[in-house]
Write a protein that holds these residues in place. Sequence first.
Motif, PDB file in Angstrom:
ATOM      1  N   LYS A  56       0.809  -1.219   0.000  1.00  0.00           N
ATOM      2  CA  LYS A  56       0.000   0.000   0.000  1.00  0.00           C
ATOM      3  C   LYS A  56       0.840   1.265   0.000  1.00  0.00           C
ATOM      4  CE  LYS A  56      -3.909  -2.214   2.120  1.00  0.00           C
ATOM      5  NZ  LYS A  56      -4.983  -2.160   3.066  1.00  0.00           N
ATOM      6  N   THR A  57       2.153   1.147   0.077  1.00  0.00           N
ATOM      7  CA  THR A  57       3.020   2.320   0.073  1.00  0.00           C
ATOM      8  C   THR A  57       3.900   2.308  -1.163  1.00  0.00           C
ATOM      9  OG1 THR A  57       4.766   1.213   1.334  1.00  0.00           O
ATOM     10  CG2 THR A  57       3.080   2.422   2.596  1.00  0.00           C
ATOM     11  N   ARG A  58       4.491   3.439  -1.462  1.00  0.00           N
ATOM     12  CA  ARG A  58       5.416   3.588  -2.577  1.00  0.00           C
ATOM     13  C   ARG A  58       6.662   4.315  -2.056  1.00  0.00           C
ATOM     14  NH1 ARG A  58       2.806   0.119  -4.690  1.00  0.00           N
ATOM     15  NH2 ARG A  58       1.183   0.426  -6.216  1.00  0.00           N
ATOM     16  N   PRO A  59       7.806   4.169  -2.718  1.00  0.00           N
ATOM     17  CA  PRO A  59       8.990   4.917  -2.317  1.00  0.00           C
ATOM     18  C   PRO A  59       8.706   6.421  -2.411  1.00  0.00           C
ATOM     19  CG  PRO A  59       9.521   3.308  -4.021  1.00  0.00           C
ATOM     20  CD  PRO A  59       8.035   3.333  -3.883  1.00  0.00           C
ATOM     21  N   CYS A  60       9.135   7.156  -1.394  1.00  0.00           N
ATOM     22  CA  CYS A  60       8.779   8.570  -1.332  1.00  0.00           C
ATOM     23  C   CYS A  60       9.934   9.409  -0.806  1.00  0.00           C
ATOM     24  CB  CYS A  60       7.573   8.729  -0.403  1.00  0.00           C
ATOM     25  SG  CYS A  60       7.066  10.427  -0.120  1.00  0.00           S
ATOM     26  N   MET A  61      10.166  10.541  -1.449  1.00  0.00           N
ATOM     27  CA  MET A  61      11.093  11.544  -0.958  1.00  0.00           C
ATOM     28  C   MET A  61      10.254  12.720  -0.475  1.00  0.00           C
ATOM     29  SD  MET A  61      14.101  13.686  -2.899  1.00  0.00           S
ATOM     30  CE  MET A  61      12.959  14.592  -3.932  1.00  0.00           C
ATOM     31  N   THR A  62      10.592  13.259   0.689  1.00  0.00           N
ATOM     32  CA  THR A  62       9.858  14.400   1.233  1.00  0.00           C
ATOM     33  C   THR A  62      10.814  15.573   1.406  1.00  0.00           C
ATOM     34  OG1 THR A  62       8.369  12.908   2.415  1.00  0.00           O
ATOM     35  CG2 THR A  62       8.372  15.211   3.104  1.00  0.00           C
ATOM     36  N   VAL A  63      10.438  16.726   0.836  1.00  0.00           N
ATOM     37  CA  VAL A  63      11.209  17.956   0.965  1.00  0.00           C
ATOM     38  C   VAL A  63      10.239  19.060   1.352  1.00  0.00           C
ATOM     39  CG1 VAL A  63      12.714  19.635  -0.172  1.00  0.00           C
ATOM     40  CG2 VAL A  63      12.819  17.228  -0.836  1.00  0.00           C
ATOM     41  N   TYR A  93       6.740  10.723  -5.153  1.00  0.00           N
ATOM     42  CA  TYR A  93       6.786   9.268  -5.261  1.00  0.00           C
ATOM     43  C   TYR A  93       7.312   8.905  -6.646  1.00  0.00           C
ATOM     44  CZ  TYR A  93       3.589   9.514  -1.288  1.00  0.00           C
ATOM     45  OH  TYR A  93       3.026   9.770  -0.068  1.00  0.00           O
ATOM     46  N   ALA A  94       8.256   7.993  -6.688  1.00  0.00           N
ATOM     47  CA  ALA A  94       8.760   7.479  -7.972  1.00  0.00           C
ATOM     48  C   ALA A  94       8.878   5.975  -7.821  1.00  0.00           C
ATOM     49  CB  ALA A  94      10.106   8.100  -8.309  1.00  0.00           C
ATOM     50  N   GLY A 139       3.191  -0.655 -16.921  1.00  0.00           N
ATOM     51  CA  GLY A 139       4.449  -0.908 -17.605  1.00  0.00           C
ATOM     52  C   GLY A 139       5.282   0.340 -17.784  1.00  0.00           C
ATOM     53  N   ALA A 140       5.403   1.130 -16.710  1.00  0.00           N
ATOM     54  CA  ALA A 140       6.136   2.385 -16.811  1.00  0.00           C
ATOM     55  C   ALA A 140       6.652   2.822 -15.446  1.00  0.00           C
ATOM     56  CB  ALA A 140       5.228   3.483 -17.369  1.00  0.00           C
ATOM     57  N   VAL A 141       7.623   3.715 -15.480  1.00  0.00           N
ATOM     58  CA  VAL A 141       8.046   4.388 -14.268  1.00  0.00           C
ATOM     59  C   VAL A 141       7.005   5.471 -13.999  1.00  0.00           C
ATOM     60  CG1 VAL A 141       9.813   5.843 -13.208  1.00  0.00           C
ATOM     61  CG2 VAL A 141      10.489   3.987 -14.749  1.00  0.00           C
ATOM     62  N   ARG A 142       6.453   5.494 -12.799  1.00  0.00           N
ATOM     63  CA  ARG A 142       5.459   6.509 -12.451  1.00  0.00           C
ATOM     64  C   ARG A 142       6.053   7.482 -11.453  1.00  0.00           C
ATOM     65  NH1 ARG A 142      -0.525   4.156 -11.849  1.00  0.00           N
ATOM     66  NH2 ARG A 142      -0.859   6.356 -11.482  1.00  0.00           N
TER      67      ARG A 142
END
Length: 177
Positions: free
Chosen positions: A35-42, A48-49, A56-59
Amino acid sequence: MTTPDTMAAVYAFPDTSACEAANRAAGFSPQVDDKTRPCMTVAGVQVYAYLDPKVGAVRVSIDLDTPEDRLIRSDETVPVRIDVGDSVVFDDSEQGRATPSTRKELLHQLVGDQYGGDVTAALLDLVVLTRAQLENWASLSLDAGEVAWLDEQIPHSSVPQAIGEICTQLDDRDDLV
């Protein structure tokens, strides 16, 4: 007292020192479950990437629900600029807003030869449901994950059929060009 009328004159994006401090304090959260995705917070902005096997893609998704107050303009938006490689694909920064041709140039770049450079014809083929429209129709606030989920679900719902039914009425309209 600051009012919406005077806030535009008061707003200023953080200076170089504040931006460097925020960038150095950025955090990363890896995906820990389904239920989670990799995330950077600034500065409260979440980016999220991730690899999406369904499409079939990088989102890449930007969540602007919790930005630090210093990033919010008087119109309650956060300035965002998105680059893909060396190309600016979206620019709502003050610099981008000051360059009226940016969106037009982007549209021409996106349209290319497919429509003979006719941006109007291309726009007629483009329908976008904004987050604000979705939230209005749903009568609730949606986070980035929920919007992404809706994006995947709407084509498989009754929405396309409803649009098809509405379009059957187009022939009876006298006010359309």
